[in-house]
Each structure stands twice: as structure tokens, then as C-alpha cells.
Motif scaffolding. Structure first.
Motif, mmCIF file in Angstrom:
data_model
loop_
_atom_site.group_PDB
_atom_site.id
_atom_site.type_symbol
_atom_site.label_atom_id
_atom_site.label_comp_id
_atom_site.label_asym_id
_atom_site.label_seq_id
_atom_site.Cartn_x
_atom_site.Cartn_y
_atom_site.Cartn_z
ATOM 1 N N LYS A 1 0.831 -1.207 0.000
ATOM 2 C CA LYS A 1 0.000 0.000 0.000
ATOM 3 C C LYS A 1 0.867 1.260 0.000
ATOM 4 O O LYS A 1 0.650 2.187 -0.786
ATOM 5 C CB LYS A 1 -0.923 -0.016 1.213
ATOM 6 C CG LYS A 1 -1.899 1.151 1.272
ATOM 7 C CD LYS A 1 -2.832 1.003 2.472
ATOM 8 C CE LYS A 1 -3.864 2.127 2.521
ATOM 9 N NZ LYS A 1 -4.801 1.961 3.668
ATOM 10 N N LYS B 1 1.353 3.929 -3.273
ATOM 11 C CA LYS B 1 0.940 5.327 -3.163
ATOM 12 C C LYS B 1 2.096 6.301 -3.394
ATOM 13 O O LYS B 1 1.915 7.359 -4.009
ATOM 14 C CB LYS B 1 0.333 5.579 -1.781
ATOM 15 C CG LYS B 1 -1.057 4.998 -1.603
ATOM 16 C CD LYS B 1 -1.602 5.366 -0.221
ATOM 17 C CE LYS B 1 -3.052 4.944 -0.073
ATOM 18 N NZ LYS B 1 -3.602 5.335 1.254
ATOM 19 N N THR C 1 -2.933 3.660 -8.603
ATOM 20 C CA THR C 1 -3.707 3.902 -7.392
ATOM 21 C C THR C 1 -3.729 2.606 -6.593
ATOM 22 O O THR C 1 -3.664 1.512 -7.168
ATOM 23 C CB THR C 1 -5.156 4.305 -7.710
ATOM 24 O OG1 THR C 1 -5.809 3.225 -8.377
ATOM 25 C CG2 THR C 1 -5.192 5.556 -8.576
ATOM 26 N N TYR C 2 -3.787 2.741 -5.275
ATOM 27 C CA TYR C 2 -3.831 1.521 -4.468
ATOM 28 C C TYR C 2 -5.104 0.728 -4.748
ATOM 29 O O TYR C 2 -5.099 -0.509 -4.708
ATOM 30 C CB TYR C 2 -3.734 1.858 -2.975
ATOM 31 C CG TYR C 2 -3.763 0.613 -2.115
ATOM 32 C CD1 TYR C 2 -2.751 -0.334 -2.214
ATOM 33 C CD2 TYR C 2 -4.821 0.365 -1.241
ATOM 34 C CE1 TYR C 2 -2.767 -1.494 -1.459
ATOM 35 C CE2 TYR C 2 -4.848 -0.793 -0.475
ATOM 36 C CZ TYR C 2 -3.826 -1.724 -0.590
ATOM 37 O OH TYR C 2 -3.867 -2.874 0.144
ATOM 38 N N LYS C 3 -6.180 1.406 -5.070
ATOM 39 C CA LYS C 3 -7.449 0.736 -5.375
ATOM 40 C C LYS C 3 -7.286 -0.221 -6.550
ATOM 41 O O LYS C 3 -7.784 -1.352 -6.526
ATOM 42 C CB LYS C 3 -8.528 1.780 -5.679
ATOM 43 C CG LYS C 3 -9.917 1.190 -5.888
ATOM 44 C CD LYS C 3 -10.940 2.294 -6.127
ATOM 45 C CE LYS C 3 -12.333 1.682 -6.363
ATOM 46 N NZ LYS C 3 -13.344 2.749 -6.588
ATOM 47 N N SER C 4 -6.579 0.234 -7.602
ATOM 48 C CA SER C 4 -6.397 -0.607 -8.793
ATOM 49 C C SER C 4 -5.509 -1.816 -8.497
ATOM 50 O O SER C 4 -5.759 -2.921 -8.979
ATOM 51 C CB SER C 4 -5.810 0.215 -9.937
ATOM 52 O OG SER C 4 -4.486 0.643 -9.630
ATOM 53 N N ARG D 1 -5.085 -3.154 -5.500
ATOM 54 C CA ARG D 1 -5.833 -4.019 -4.573
ATOM 55 C C ARG D 1 -6.851 -4.880 -5.312
ATOM 56 O O ARG D 1 -7.106 -6.035 -4.942
ATOM 57 C CB ARG D 1 -6.533 -3.155 -3.523
ATOM 58 C CG ARG D 1 -7.219 -3.962 -2.425
ATOM 59 C CD ARG D 1 -6.189 -4.552 -1.485
ATOM 60 N NE ARG D 1 -6.753 -5.651 -0.712
ATOM 61 C CZ ARG D 1 -6.277 -6.067 0.445
ATOM 62 N NH1 ARG D 1 -5.198 -5.479 0.969
ATOM 63 N NH2 ARG D 1 -6.820 -7.069 1.088
ATOM 64 N N TYR D 2 -7.398 -4.344 -6.387
ATOM 65 C CA TYR D 2 -8.348 -5.113 -7.209
ATOM 66 C C TYR D 2 -7.648 -6.339 -7.806
ATOM 67 O O TYR D 2 -8.189 -7.448 -7.801
ATOM 68 C CB TYR D 2 -8.905 -4.224 -8.323
ATOM 69 C CG TYR D 2 -9.843 -4.966 -9.261
ATOM 70 C CD1 TYR D 2 -11.182 -5.157 -8.942
ATOM 71 C CD2 TYR D 2 -9.363 -5.492 -10.477
ATOM 72 C CE1 TYR D 2 -12.038 -5.853 -9.797
ATOM 73 C CE2 TYR D 2 -10.199 -6.188 -11.328
ATOM 74 C CZ TYR D 2 -11.534 -6.366 -10.979
ATOM 75 O OH TYR D 2 -12.374 -7.064 -11.840
ATOM 76 N N ASP E 1 -7.029 -8.827 -4.872
ATOM 77 C CA ASP E 1 -8.232 -9.510 -4.383
ATOM 78 C C ASP E 1 -8.774 -10.534 -5.370
ATOM 79 O O ASP E 1 -9.365 -11.543 -4.969
ATOM 80 C CB ASP E 1 -9.323 -8.496 -4.057
ATOM 81 C CG ASP E 1 -8.988 -7.664 -2.819
ATOM 82 O OD1 ASP E 1 -8.166 -8.136 -2.003
ATOM 83 O OD2 ASP E 1 -9.525 -6.549 -2.680
#
Length: 450
Positions: free
Chosen positions: A383, A387, A393-396, A398-399, A402
Motif C-alpha cells: 500500500k 501510493k 492507485t492503491y485501489k487498482s 488491490r483489485y 483480491d
């Protein structure tokens, strides 16, 4: 009766006279000694005064260097540790100035390249008693141009400190360690270890950056420094004494989310093949596939049953033309994230399914890998790195994580990384020491005695 009285009186008079003469004689000796002592004191005071006057005539730069040598502020006198004492005994300003100028490049050399006896160390680890241990310790030294250093020294508008600072390790512990050098709390062995660790900081690769990762082997510790401050720290598992993690400097260049594990042939031979011979479902349960000749999922597939494995288990057989690859999964030996940095030993940082090991800081629990470094908090690191050091992006990211997809995430700017062997540390303002798990404190020596 009168004769006896007369004799008695004469005896007393003679005794009294003798005592008086002795007292006068002793007083004379005392007075003479006093005069001699005073004369010696006057001579000593004159010599000292003359010495002070000589030192007063030195240039501002010479005085600055003299003060640095007096305190050994950069811990670089090393084998010339009595140089300052010898300098004080010189009787002319010209002699002192000449010696200071001649010694400056030597001091810079010691500061830049350390006072570790590197040749003796390299010879030592080649001995038979170390042949089964994978010792690997990189020294990053620089060639010092003596003429250029002297030219810098001769410049009037450049301070000694500014020159030395250009050759000083950027690690924030360097001067902190030096501040403990003369501590009365340290015994001879501890002082030797502290001095050795100071010298080890000198031979890290100098990236001229206050942002870096340090993986310190004997403390089983990961540290991320930004602007010279430790912003993230947690535990690690490192190589065993037989399969040591190499000491080196590199740069973190990318990380892999949901990685495959290219199982080394040594591990395949000792563990994977024997288990697969006993249990036909072992490879399937562990999500392990076999490819011919190279670690590549596009290479030719091989079925375990098609190969006669017994011949590859023989001790004298080193090469196995089949590569075992563990596919991405929650049971993957690499865990879910793998951090890559260039080196000649195929080591890297990675997640682990054995997180219980981080609870116990013992060698038998924390020094057990085949050389790679297992991280206690790899997702928290992912993370932070995403960043601050990638355009993602961390969201991308993390997707991807996951959904158990495999992808490589490159850093927009490579982050310096040092695998170190430092056996001293500061906690609550006190100097402490770790265990010497690889034995480097014993076999690595300085070129001078403490």
C-alpha cells in the motif's frame, strides 16, 4: 657527681647542635628542590605557551581539521589513531601544516572505504571450515584521487567539514554510533563490535538518497527510511546460517502481485520430489506444475509420472532439467506479494504463509529461509509503495490482489535497498547488541586494534 653532671650537659649541647645543623641542611635541600621544581615548571609552561602560539598561527582550515582529529569526529583515524598525539609533539608550524595536508587524503580514504581488513576477510571465508556456508558480503569502495582531495583541501573558501561530508555515509545511525565510541559502559569486545559496525556503514553503496530500505540480517528487521527517518519497521525471516542471505546493495524496481514461485532445484530435490513420490496428489494439492528446462509457464509441460526421478535425487547430481513452478494461490510459498531487486543471488523479499514465525525473535525461528527475506507486513508495504513510488492507485492494485490475478507493478523511481549486517542498535538512548548469527563479528576484522 659534679663530673657526671658536666658530661650530661655537654652531651645535650652537642645533640642540640647536631639537630640544628641537620634542620638547616634539610631546609637547604627543600629550598633547592623547590627552586629546581619551579624552574622545570617554568620551562614546561614556556614550551606549552610556545606550542599554543604555534597552533594560533595555523590557518582556520588547519585548526578545523586539527579539532576533527582531536575528537576523531568521523571515526576515520583507524590505524593512525595516535597521529594527533604525534602531531602535538612537532615543534614548528611548517611541520604541523605539512603533516596535516599529507594526512587529509588518508583520512578521506578511511572515511570513504572503511578500515575493515577486506583482504584478510576474503581469505578467511575461503578456508575449508567455511566451505559449506554461503558467505557473500559486498564492499562498495571508491577510488580516491589524492591530488583532487589535496586541491579541495587547499581551497580557502571550502571548509574541512564540507569536504568530509561529501564522503560520509548517509545512514542516520553513523554519527549516532560514533557518539557511543568513548562510552565507559562498553567493554573492549563491545567497543570492537561498535567500531566494526561503524565501518560497515561506510561500505554501503552510496545512492546519495535519504529514502531507502534497510534489511538488517542479525536483527531480523525491515526498515523504510524517508528523509532520513524510519517511517515503517517490522520483522523479517532471513536465510539460515547454511543458506545465508547475501549482504549487498541494490534498488527495489518492481513488485509482483499474486506471484508464481520458481522453486529452486535444491528445494525440489530435497523436498518437492520426495514428497511427490510418496503422494501422487501432492503437486496438485500444492498447485505445482512442471516445465522443461526453464521457469516459464509457456515452456513444454511435463507430467511427473513421465520422468524417472530417482537418478536426480543422487547426491552427485546437481542439474535437474525440469523446473517446478507453484502457481499463484493463498497457499503459495511466496505468499501474495513478491518484491524484486536486481542481484546475482536470485534473492528477493516476499510474503509468507508462515506468519507465526514473526512472534519469536530467535535464530532457530527467524533464520531459516534459503536466502530470501520473508516480510511480516507485506500488504501494508504494498500500500505504501504503491501510493508513494508508483503511478498506480492503491485501489487498482488491490483489485488485482483480491481477484488473484498476476501482475507486475513497476516503481516510477527505483528505491535504494541495503541488505546489511549491523549487530548494534540504539534503543531508548542506549546502545545494544544483537546476536552474531552468521559469525561476521568474529571473522571480520579492523586494520587496527581497539
Amino acid at each position: 657527681m659534679k663530673i657526671n653532671t658536666y658530661i650530661f650537659l655537654i652531651t645535650i649541647i652537642i645533640a642540640f647542635t647536631a639537630c640544628s645543623n641537620k634542620t638547616v641542611q634539610n631546609q637547604y635541600v627543600i629550598n633547592t628542590d623547590y627552586k629546581e621544581d619551579k624552574k622545570v615548571q617554568e620551562i614546561e609552561e614556556k614550551v606549552l605557551k610556545d606550542k599554543i602560539n604555534i597552533l594560533d598561527t595555523l590557518s582556520k582550515k588547519e585548526k578545523e581539521f586539527l579539532e576533527i582529529l582531536k575528537k576523531d569526529s568521523y571515526s576515520s583515524l583507524c590505524s593512525q589513531k595516535d597521529f594527533y598525539t604525534k602531531l602535538e609533539k612537532l615543534e614548528s608550524k611548517e611541520e604541523i601544516s605539512k603533516k596535516l595536508k599529507e594526512f587529509f587524503p588518508i583520512y578521506v580514504e578511511n572515511l570513504e572505504n572503511s578500515c575493515i581488513n577486506k583482504e584478510a576477510f576474503k581469505s578467511e571465508i575461503k578456508k575449508n571450515k567455511y566451505k559449506d556456508l554461503k558467505y557473500s558480503y559486498e564492499f562498495y569502495t571508491k577510488k580516491i584521487n589524492t591530488q583532487n582531495i589535496i586541491k579541495e583541501y587547499e581551497k580557502h573558501n571550502v571548509s574541512i567539514k564540507s569536504i568530509l561530508d561529501n564522503h560520509t555515509p548517509s545512514h542516520p545511525d553513523f554519527f549516532k554510533f560514533i557518539s557511543f565510541k568513548n562510552s565507559s559502559d562498553l567493554n573492549k569486545k563491545q567497543k570492537a563490535r561498535l567500531n566494526l559496525n561503524i565501518e560497515r556503514l561506510k561500505v554501503l553503496k552510496d545512492y546519495k538518497s535519504n529514502d531507502f530500505i534497510q534489511l538488517n540480517i542479525p536483527s531480523y528487521n525491515f526498515s523504510l527510511y524517508e528523509n532520513g527517518k524510519n517511517v515503517k519497521s517490522f520483522g523479517t525471516v532471513v536465510g539460515s546460517k547454511k543458506n545465508q542471505t547475501p549482504i549487498l546493495s541494490s534498488k527495489l524496481s518492481y513488485f509482483i502481485v499474486n506471484p508464481t514461485w520458481n522453486i529452486p532445484s535444491s528445494i525440489a530435490k530435497k523436498s518437492i520430489i520426495p514428497k511427490a513420490l510418496k503422494d501422487k496428489k501432492f503437486l496438485k494439492k500444492k498447485n505445482i506444475v512442471i516445465r522443461e528446462k526453464r521457469y516459464d509457464l509457456d515452456a513444454k509441460k511435463v507430467k511427473f509420472s513421465e520422468v524417472k526421478w530417482d537418478k536426480y535425487l543422487k547426491e552427485d547430481v546437481k542439474y535437474i532439467p525440469y523446473k517446478f513452478i507453484q502457481l499463484p494461490s493463498k497457499t503459495n510459498g511466496m505468499g501474495r506479494v513478491k518484491y524484486m531487486f536486481k542481484n546475482d543471488h536470485a534473492v528477493y523479499m516476499h510474503d509468507t504463509i508462515g506468519s507465526w514465525r514473526f512472534k519469536i525473535p530467535k535464530e532457530s525461528i527467524r533464520a531459516v529461509s534459503h536466502g530470501c527475506i520473508r516480510l511480516e507486513h507485506p500488504i501494508s508495504l504494498m500500500k505504501h509503495i504503491t501510493k508513494k513510488y508508483t503511478p498506480k492507485t492503491y485501489k487498482s492494485v488491490r483489485y488485482i490482489y483480491d481477484n488473484e490475478k498476476t501482475d507486475s507493478i513497476s516503481l516510477s523511481k527505483k528505491l535504494p535497498l541495503h541488505i546489511t549486517y549491523i549487530t548494534s542498535y540504539i534503543k531508548d538512548g542506549k546502545l545494544k547488541f544483537t546476536d552474531d548469527i552468521y559469525g561476521y563479528d568474529k571473522i571480520q576484522k579492523l586494520n587496527y586494534e581497539i
